[in-house]
Write a protein that holds these residues in place. Structure first.
Motif, PDB file in Angstrom:
ATOM      1  N   VAL A 565      37.159 -46.050 -32.951  1.00  0.00           N
ATOM      2  CA  VAL A 565      38.025 -45.745 -31.996  1.00  0.00           C
ATOM      3  C   VAL A 565      38.203 -44.126 -31.778  1.00  0.00           C
ATOM      4  O   VAL A 565      37.617 -43.869 -32.565  1.00  0.00           O
ATOM      5  CB  VAL A 565      39.417 -46.101 -32.382  1.00  0.00           C
ATOM      6  N   THR A 566      38.042 -43.824 -30.207  1.00  0.00           N
ATOM      7  CA  THR A 566      38.228 -42.512 -30.102  1.00  0.00           C
ATOM      8  C   THR A 566      38.891 -42.358 -28.956  1.00  0.00           C
ATOM      9  O   THR A 566      39.683 -43.221 -28.376  1.00  0.00           O
ATOM     10  CB  THR A 566      36.743 -42.307 -29.135  1.00  0.00           C
ATOM     11  N   GLU A 567      39.675 -40.884 -29.038  1.00  0.00           N
ATOM     12  CA  GLU A 567      40.755 -40.685 -27.716  1.00  0.00           C
ATOM     13  C   GLU A 567      40.231 -41.520 -26.402  1.00  0.00           C
ATOM     14  O   GLU A 567      41.119 -41.473 -25.626  1.00  0.00           O
ATOM     15  CB  GLU A 567      40.812 -39.634 -27.495  1.00  0.00           C
ATOM     16  N   ASN A 568      39.228 -41.946 -26.300  1.00  0.00           N
ATOM     17  CA  ASN A 568      38.934 -42.350 -24.987  1.00  0.00           C
ATOM     18  C   ASN A 568      39.142 -43.902 -24.782  1.00  0.00           C
ATOM     19  O   ASN A 568      38.592 -43.969 -23.505  1.00  0.00           O
ATOM     20  CB  ASN A 568      37.595 -41.456 -24.184  1.00  0.00           C
ATOM     21  N   THR A 569      39.288 -44.241 -25.904  1.00  0.00           N
ATOM     22  CA  THR A 569      39.176 -46.193 -25.614  1.00  0.00           C
ATOM     23  C   THR A 569      40.257 -46.101 -24.571  1.00  0.00           C
ATOM     24  O   THR A 569      41.816 -45.995 -25.022  1.00  0.00           O
ATOM     25  CB  THR A 569      39.603 -46.073 -26.969  1.00  0.00           C
ATOM     26  N   LEU A 570      39.614 -47.302 -24.155  1.00  0.00           N
ATOM     27  CA  LEU A 570      41.143 -48.156 -23.247  1.00  0.00           C
ATOM     28  C   LEU A 570      41.588 -49.740 -24.172  1.00  0.00           C
ATOM     29  O   LEU A 570      40.929 -49.719 -24.333  1.00  0.00           O
ATOM     30  CB  LEU A 570      40.592 -48.389 -22.355  1.00  0.00           C
ATOM     31  N   TYR A 571      42.919 -49.591 -24.053  1.00  0.00           N
ATOM     32  CA  TYR A 571      43.244 -50.668 -24.537  1.00  0.00           C
ATOM     33  C   TYR A 571      44.346 -51.813 -23.576  1.00  0.00           C
ATOM     34  O   TYR A 571      44.345 -51.255 -22.950  1.00  0.00           O
ATOM     35  CB  TYR A 571      44.346 -50.194 -25.479  1.00  0.00           C
ATOM     36  N   GLN A 740      35.712 -52.027 -13.396  1.00  0.00           N
ATOM     37  CA  GLN A 740      34.976 -50.600 -12.419  1.00  0.00           C
ATOM     38  C   GLN A 740      35.171 -49.866 -12.612  1.00  0.00           C
ATOM     39  O   GLN A 740      35.161 -49.437 -11.556  1.00  0.00           O
ATOM     40  CB  GLN A 740      36.053 -50.992 -11.668  1.00  0.00           C
ATOM     41  N   ARG A 741      35.735 -48.917 -13.716  1.00  0.00           N
ATOM     42  CA  ARG A 741      35.720 -47.506 -13.301  1.00  0.00           C
ATOM     43  C   ARG A 741      35.319 -46.408 -14.694  1.00  0.00           C
ATOM     44  O   ARG A 741      34.461 -45.806 -14.419  1.00  0.00           O
ATOM     45  CB  ARG A 741      36.792 -47.584 -13.173  1.00  0.00           C
ATOM     46  N   PHE A 742      34.842 -47.484 -16.328  1.00  0.00           N
ATOM     47  CA  PHE A 742      34.839 -47.713 -16.825  1.00  0.00           C
ATOM     48  C   PHE A 742      33.815 -48.678 -17.806  1.00  0.00           C
ATOM     49  O   PHE A 742      33.736 -49.936 -17.597  1.00  0.00           O
ATOM     50  CB  PHE A 742      35.860 -47.423 -18.096  1.00  0.00           C
ATOM     51  N   PRO A 743      32.616 -47.749 -19.310  1.00  0.00           N
ATOM     52  CA  PRO A 743      31.423 -49.221 -19.619  1.00  0.00           C
ATOM     53  C   PRO A 743      32.922 -50.193 -20.133  1.00  0.00           C
ATOM     54  O   PRO A 743      33.634 -49.121 -20.519  1.00  0.00           O
ATOM     55  CB  PRO A 743      31.193 -47.889 -20.639  1.00  0.00           C
ATOM     56  N   ALA A 744      31.963 -51.081 -20.406  1.00  0.00           N
ATOM     57  CA  ALA A 744      32.609 -51.878 -21.800  1.00  0.00           C
ATOM     58  C   ALA A 744      32.826 -51.196 -22.827  1.00  0.00           C
ATOM     59  O   ALA A 744      33.860 -51.885 -23.510  1.00  0.00           O
ATOM     60  CB  ALA A 744      31.851 -53.164 -21.910  1.00  0.00           C
ATOM     61  N   SER A 745      31.830 -50.750 -23.114  1.00  0.00           N
ATOM     62  CA  SER A 745      31.577 -49.591 -24.864  1.00  0.00           C
ATOM     63  C   SER A 745      33.093 -48.862 -24.943  1.00  0.00           C
ATOM     64  O   SER A 745      33.612 -48.961 -26.136  1.00  0.00           O
ATOM     65  CB  SER A 745      30.640 -48.777 -24.792  1.00  0.00           C
ATOM     66  N   GLN A 746      33.568 -48.635 -24.398  1.00  0.00           N
ATOM     67  CA  GLN A 746      35.046 -47.643 -23.803  1.00  0.00           C
ATOM     68  C   GLN A 746      36.448 -48.728 -23.879  1.00  0.00           C
ATOM     69  O   GLN A 746      37.557 -47.887 -24.755  1.00  0.00           O
ATOM     70  CB  GLN A 746      35.146 -46.794 -22.985  1.00  0.00           C
ATOM     71  N   VAL A 747      36.067 -50.078 -23.832  1.00  0.00           N
ATOM     72  CA  VAL A 747      37.032 -50.792 -23.739  1.00  0.00           C
ATOM     73  C   VAL A 747      37.315 -51.487 -24.974  1.00  0.00           C
ATOM     74  O   VAL A 747      36.263 -51.836 -25.842  1.00  0.00           O
ATOM     75  CB  VAL A 747      37.757 -51.666 -22.765  1.00  0.00           C
ATOM     76  N   ALA A 748      38.444 -50.968 -25.530  1.00  0.00           N
ATOM     77  CA  ALA A 748      39.262 -52.210 -27.342  1.00  0.00           C
ATOM     78  C   ALA A 748      38.575 -53.634 -26.690  1.00  0.00           C
ATOM     79  O   ALA A 748      39.746 -54.033 -25.813  1.00  0.00           O
ATOM     80  CB  ALA A 748      40.324 -51.799 -27.300  1.00  0.00           C
ATOM     81  N   PRO A 749      38.002 -54.563 -27.270  1.00  0.00           N
ATOM     82  CA  PRO A 749      38.098 -55.571 -27.370  1.00  0.00           C
ATOM     83  C   PRO A 749      39.272 -56.758 -28.071  1.00  0.00           C
ATOM     84  O   PRO A 749      39.954 -56.520 -28.384  1.00  0.00           O
ATOM     85  CB  PRO A 749      36.346 -56.776 -27.681  1.00  0.00           C
ATOM     86  N   THR A 750      39.892 -58.103 -27.217  1.00  0.00           N
ATOM     87  CA  THR A 750      40.681 -58.546 -27.879  1.00  0.00           C
ATOM     88  C   THR A 750      40.010 -59.723 -27.977  1.00  0.00           C
ATOM     89  O   THR A 750      39.857 -59.868 -29.154  1.00  0.00           O
ATOM     90  CB  THR A 750      42.652 -58.673 -26.171  1.00  0.00           C
ATOM     91  N   GLU A 751      40.976 -60.617 -27.736  1.00  0.00           N
ATOM     92  CA  GLU A 751      40.548 -62.467 -28.380  1.00  0.00           C
ATOM     93  C   GLU A 751      39.385 -62.698 -27.230  1.00  0.00           C
ATOM     94  O   GLU A 751      38.765 -62.446 -27.229  1.00  0.00           O
ATOM     95  CB  GLU A 751      42.100 -63.050 -27.212  1.00  0.00           C
ATOM     96  N   ASP A 752      38.941 -63.519 -28.643  1.00  0.00           N
ATOM     97  CA  ASP A 752      37.766 -64.709 -28.622  1.00  0.00           C
ATOM     98  C   ASP A 752      38.276 -66.402 -27.872  1.00  0.00           C
ATOM     99  O   ASP A 752      38.722 -66.743 -29.016  1.00  0.00           O
ATOM    100  CB  ASP A 752      36.985 -65.165 -29.778  1.00  0.00           C
ATOM    101  N   ASP A 753      38.463 -65.962 -26.628  1.00  0.00           N
ATOM    102  CA  ASP A 753      39.065 -67.291 -26.015  1.00  0.00           C
ATOM    103  C   ASP A 753      38.318 -68.026 -25.783  1.00  0.00           C
ATOM    104  O   ASP A 753      37.614 -68.708 -25.347  1.00  0.00           O
ATOM    105  CB  ASP A 753      40.140 -66.570 -24.884  1.00  0.00           C
ATOM    106  N   LYS A 754      38.638 -69.713 -26.882  1.00  0.00           N
ATOM    107  CA  LYS A 754      37.736 -70.806 -26.945  1.00  0.00           C
ATOM    108  C   LYS A 754      38.466 -71.505 -25.931  1.00  0.00           C
ATOM    109  O   LYS A 754      38.023 -72.713 -25.829  1.00  0.00           O
ATOM    110  CB  LYS A 754      37.661 -70.307 -28.450  1.00  0.00           C
ATOM    111  N   LEU A 755      40.173 -71.649 -25.844  1.00  0.00           N
ATOM    112  CA  LEU A 755      40.983 -72.428 -24.967  1.00  0.00           C
ATOM    113  C   LEU A 755      40.362 -72.717 -23.323  1.00  0.00           C
ATOM    114  O   LEU A 755      40.185 -73.758 -22.713  1.00  0.00           O
ATOM    115  CB  LEU A 755      42.041 -72.943 -25.427  1.00  0.00           C
ATOM    116  N   PHE A 756      40.520 -71.199 -22.537  1.00  0.00           N
ATOM    117  CA  PHE A 756      40.540 -71.282 -21.303  1.00  0.00           C
ATOM    118  C   PHE A 756      39.108 -70.346 -20.796  1.00  0.00           C
ATOM    119  O   PHE A 756      38.185 -70.676 -19.581  1.00  0.00           O
ATOM    120  CB  PHE A 756      41.925 -70.239 -20.864  1.00  0.00           C
ATOM    121  N   GLY A 784      44.940 -48.550 -20.177  1.00  0.00           N
ATOM    122  CA  GLY A 784      44.705 -47.441 -20.617  1.00  0.00           C
ATOM    123  C   GLY A 784      44.806 -46.383 -21.752  1.00  0.00           C
ATOM    124  O   GLY A 784      44.299 -47.416 -22.497  1.00  0.00           O
ATOM    125  N   ASN A 785      44.164 -45.081 -21.811  1.00  0.00           N
ATOM    126  CA  ASN A 785      45.035 -44.148 -22.851  1.00  0.00           C
ATOM    127  C   ASN A 785      46.054 -43.877 -23.281  1.00  0.00           C
ATOM    128  O   ASN A 785      46.763 -43.541 -22.513  1.00  0.00           O
ATOM    129  CB  ASN A 785      43.395 -44.139 -22.992  1.00  0.00           C
TER     130      ASN A 785
END
Length: 910
Positions: A565-571, A740-756, A784-785
């Motif tokens: 995690v960095t100061e630039n990480t988006l959640y 649309q504005r940032f690379p995926a590597s800068q965003v924290a992942p959430t759920e592995d959604d298997k149902l939807f 946002g960060n």
């Protein structure tokens, strides 16, 4: 009353007399134990050898030592050993302005040239006092300070009064800390001023050479007129033996030392041959009783100084936690304050600084002579979206001209000077706003005088770069002045003062009255959450009094522990969307008179008039007391056997399926209308007739409020927020659809959604209903960060003002953040603390004025006006499974918040 005053005065006089008697007794008792050679040894203060056991150092029994390069702990232990083995305690001294010149790992404090950049005299006094404190901890009793002389560089001159004021203030602080000071003066120093300084010091190192004829070895020629004048006070006259030996050339061993004594010196520093010198002086004293008498007087002066230093008590230097005590939070804060006060704004055409307008402008930085990733560019990016470039080779100018072609503002970090670089920058400034932040020598400034905006930090330390960026955007004011004149450019004392905007600044906790040691517990709790797999990582940020005092990432984006995690990480902010997005539109509409929260929603949304929601009042919707159902899984009706139904979704984007759900899943163009109809027809809570609904949290409320905002504002909510809030705030990471504005590597992942959605969600909203809404919904979808979310919180804490902009009237913020009903803790849209209830969303220390919100993904924002506090915590606890409730069960967010209040309380105890 008079008798009482006279008694106190008499007692005080008696104590002084007793102290003087005690001093005299100790001096005499020690003096009587000394042999003739031992008395002479007391006159020598010598450089501490690498191994103090060598060269008969202990047996020679010098009067004092000059410290050399070492670590503080090692130094303290060596001094303790020497003091323990010495019959007569040693005076421990050092050369120069800065303790760290001899001892590493210490904080730097600066000489009068640097300190004369400050417009706050109290900081200069504190600098001297801090040096005295550090010396006391290290067992150092005094300092040899050079008297400032005019710079030799012809293009520069200095205003003597400013440097002298700094010197006087520094000495005041140094001597107030019971630290001795001996001046080292040269032929270039002002003699009259040096004599004035002697009143504040314990002696002077004389560079006296006028009467010494080293070609004639005849001490008999010296007479009373040749002797150095004794100051009006009983200070020491000190001879710099290495300096005199350089002037003398080759002389017999001990000769220069002996002549120095004849010239009236009390102390001989830096002699490299004690045995020969002592033998020679001893031999002469047997025959020269007058000199012997003067030597006895000098020895007694030295012993008296040792008594004043407390050496009669033989206290050891405490080495426990020595580094921490030397570099304590107050010392670090002082250094930071000196940096803040020294940076000087020399040119500010059209009042370009601080930069106020951020919207509709593009920004870039250019690091000249350095890598583009540095503290200056890092902190620029905390205020506005920047692209960062570097210029280290003149051949790069053509490429850079193209890259900067469409940029409005270029912030230059100038680390080195090259004629081609200057020519390029001048050309660049013809059609762009160029801001020069100079991190080099004062002599460079003459080449920069024609630039319209010029800021100088005098050096390129990380702290100075960090502060310079804050001055550019008004997080901090510019306060410094030039310590010297730059020929044909700037006068001594020149500096343009600016005022800070109400933007965030970045500093140490103690600057805001918060105990940094207590704040360290935040990381302990954050680590606990990570170690227990409550979340793979997190980010915590604390703002007190508009100052960011804690700003730290902990852990990783996932459990692979490879991407930190960095100061630039988006959640994914989850339900913080309700207050950081939708509620901002509601507050805006309310303030502009576009809505009345005491009216029914159906007044503005006629389609509700025939529904079970026709009588719902906006105030009740905002406080979750309208009777709306908490959550309805609309997504379940759009899938079958865990597969998306083709009438609702497509694997590719098209005109018929324009709304992104995930990277390979797009909702139909009719989906938003379908959702709205489902919400209109959705069931509501049941209640007895003629009773009101109680508080029950509901996502449905913010579906309705989003629809209301977009209808009245006649604009997509995400566009309205960007234009009216996020861009003016400089909150460039806040927004929907971050990929649309940032690379995926800068965003924290959430759920592995298997149902939807059938996969791991990164950069797509976790909430299923918001996903169906094209990832843009009133209740979820905002990313946002921490830094940008804090800007929004600070704006609201400041009653609607931030960065020179007025977003709301103070009364609007107060109205929405105030508790609305006795039966509910809620404000209008905002959550609030539950007083005296451990099960509430905040710590019990939070004041009743506090407002904020939590998010399902493990996030929160809390703003406390009573403590002038903003707290942000972001995590992705739902990775990879949304049923992971460890963060909630361990009460991580309220516990971290509680640490902040304890840190405030603990600081107030000091």
């Amino acid at each position: 009353m008079l008798k009482k005053v006279l008694f106190i005065l008499f007692t005080f006089i008696q104590l002084i007399a007793y102290s003087q008697e005690e001093k005299a007794r100790w001096v005499d008792s020690v003096f009587q134990t000394l042999s003739a050679s031992e008395k002479i040894s007391q006159l020598f203060w010598v450089q501490l050898p690498a191994n103090p056991q060598e060269n008969d150092f202990i047996k020679l029994k010098p009067g004092g030592i000059l410290i050399t390069q070492s670590g503080p702990v090692r130094h303290a232990k060596r001094v303790n050993e020497l003091q323990e083995s010495s019959d007569v305690p040693l005076l421990v001294t050092r050369y120069g302005w800065e303790t760290e010149a001899q001892l590493d790992s210490l904080l730097p404090l600066y000489n009068p040239w640097w300190l004369s950049t400050l417009t706050q005299p109290d900081l200069v006094v504190k600098a001297g006092a801090e040096v005295a404190r550090q010396q006391q901890l290290l067992g150092i009793h005094g300092t040899f300070l050079p008297v400032p002389v005019p710079l030799r560089d012809p293009p520069h001159s200095y205003k003597q009064s400013s440097v002298r004021d700094a010197y006087h203030n520094y000495l005041s602080g140094l001597t107030s800390g019971n630290s001795f000071t001996w001046l080292t003066s040269s032929a270039e120093a002002d003699t009259a001023w040096t004599k004035q300084l002697l009143k504040k010091t314990s002696g002077v190192v004389s560079s006296f050479t006028g009467v010494i004829d080293f070609e004639v070895d005849d001490r008999g020629k010296l007479n009373e007129d040749d002797l150095l004048p004794r100051p009006e006070y009983n200070g020491l006259l000190i001879a710099d033996i290495p300096y005199l030996k350089r002037l003398a050339g080759k002389q017999p061993d001990g000769e220069v030392e002996l002549i120095a004594l004849y010239l009236g010196h009390d102390v001989l520093i830096g002699s490299d041959d004690l045995p020969a010198s002592i033998r020679k002086i001893t031999k002469v004293l047997r025959k020269d009783q007058e000199l012997a008498l003067r030597v006895d007087q000098s020895v007694k002066r030295i012993l008296a100084l040792k008594f004043d230093a407390g050496l009669n008590q033989h206290k050891k230097t405490n080495t426990d936690n020595l580094l921490a005590r030397l570099n304590n939070p107050q010392a670090k804060l002082l250094r930071h304050q000196i940096y803040e006060g020294s940076i000087t704004l020399l040119k500010n055409n059209n009042q370009a600084l601080p930069i106020i307008q951020l919207e509709n402008r593009t920004f870039a930085s250019l690091s000249v002579g350095a890598n583009e990733h540095n503290e200056f560019t890092r902190y620029l990016s905390k205020y506005a979206p920047f692209k960062h470039y570097r210029l280290t080779n003149p051949a790069d100018t053509t490429r850079l001209k193209e890259l900067l072609n469409n940029v409005d503002v270029v912030a230059i970090g100038l680390y080195s000077i090259h004629p081609d670089f200057i020519a390029f920058l001048k050309n660049l400034s013809r059609n762009k706003q160029v801001i020069i932040s100079h991190f080099g020598r004062i002599s460079d400034l003459s080449l920069l005088k024609d630039f319209p905006v010029l800021l100088t930090g005098y050096a390129a330390t990380e702290e100075i770069q960090k502060i310079a960026a804050q001055i550019v955007f008004g997080g901090l004011p510019a306060k410094g002045v030039l310590p010297v004149a730059v020929a044909d450019a700037f006068d001594t004392g020149w500096g343009i003062q600016t005022t800070a905007l109400d933007r965030l600044s970045y500093t140490l906790p103690e600057a805001a009255g918060v105990d940094s040691k207590t704040l360290e517990q935040i990381e302990t709790i954050a680590r606990e959450a990570i170690d227990s797999c409550a979340t793979p990582g997190s980010y915590a940020l604390v703002v007190k009094d508009g100052k960011v005092i804690y700003d730290k990432a902990t852990g990783w984006l996932n459990y692979n522990n490879q991407d930190p995690v960095t100061e630039n990480t988006l959640y994914d902010l989850a339900s913080i969307t309700k207050v950081a997005a939708t509620l901002q539109t509601v507050m805006f509409m309310y303030e502009k008179g576009l809505i009345d929260v005491n009216k029914k929603a159906s007044v503005y949304l006629p389609e509700l008039k025939k529904s079970n929601k026709k009588d719902y009042i906006l105030k009740d919707i905002l406080t979750h007391q309208a009777g709306l159902w908490p959550f309805l899984p609309f997504w379940a009706s759009t899938v079958k056997d865990n597969l998306p139904l083709p009438e609702y979704y497509s694997s590719t984007a098209s005109a018929d399926f324009p709304f992104p759900v995930t990277e390979k899943m797009f909702a139909s163009k009719a989906m938003k209308d379908s959702l709205w109809q489902w919400i209109i027809k959705a069931r509501v809570q049941e209640k007895p007739p003629r009773t009101v609904y109680g508080y029950r949290y509901s996502d449905m409320a913010f579906y309705i409020l989003q629809h209301l905002a977009e209808k009245i504002l006649n604009q997509p909510m995400e566009d309205f927020l960007e234009q009216n809030f996020y861009e003016p705030l400089g909150a460039s990471t806040l927004g929907y659809l971050p990929l649309q504005r940032f690379p995926a590597s800068q965003v924290a992942p959430t759920e592995d959604d298997k149902l939807f959605r059938g996969g791991l969600l990164t950069g797509y909203v976790h909430d299923q209903g918001a996903a169906m809404h094209g990832n843009i919904a009133g209740h979820a979808g905002l990313f946002g960060n921490a830094n940008d979310l804090a800007k929004l919180g600070q704006m609201l804490l400041q009653k609607g003002s931030y960065g020179g902009h007025r977003f709301y009237k103070p009364e609007t913020v107060e109205f929405f953040t105030t508790k609305q009903y006795e039966t509910s803790r809620r404000g209008l849209g905002w959550d609030k603390p539950t007083i005296s209830d451990w099960n509430g969303p905040t710590t019990l220390f939070a004041s009743p004025l506090t407002f904020g919100h939590t998010g399902f993904t493990g996030t929160c924002i809390w703003v406390d006006p009573q403590f002038n506090l903003v707290f942000i915590y972001l995590s992705n606890r739902v990775y990879p499974d949304m049923t992971n409730n460890k963060l909630l069960n361990a009460n991580i967010r309220p516990r971290i918040q509680e640490v902040i209040y304890k840190a405030i309380f603990n600081y107030q105890q000091y």
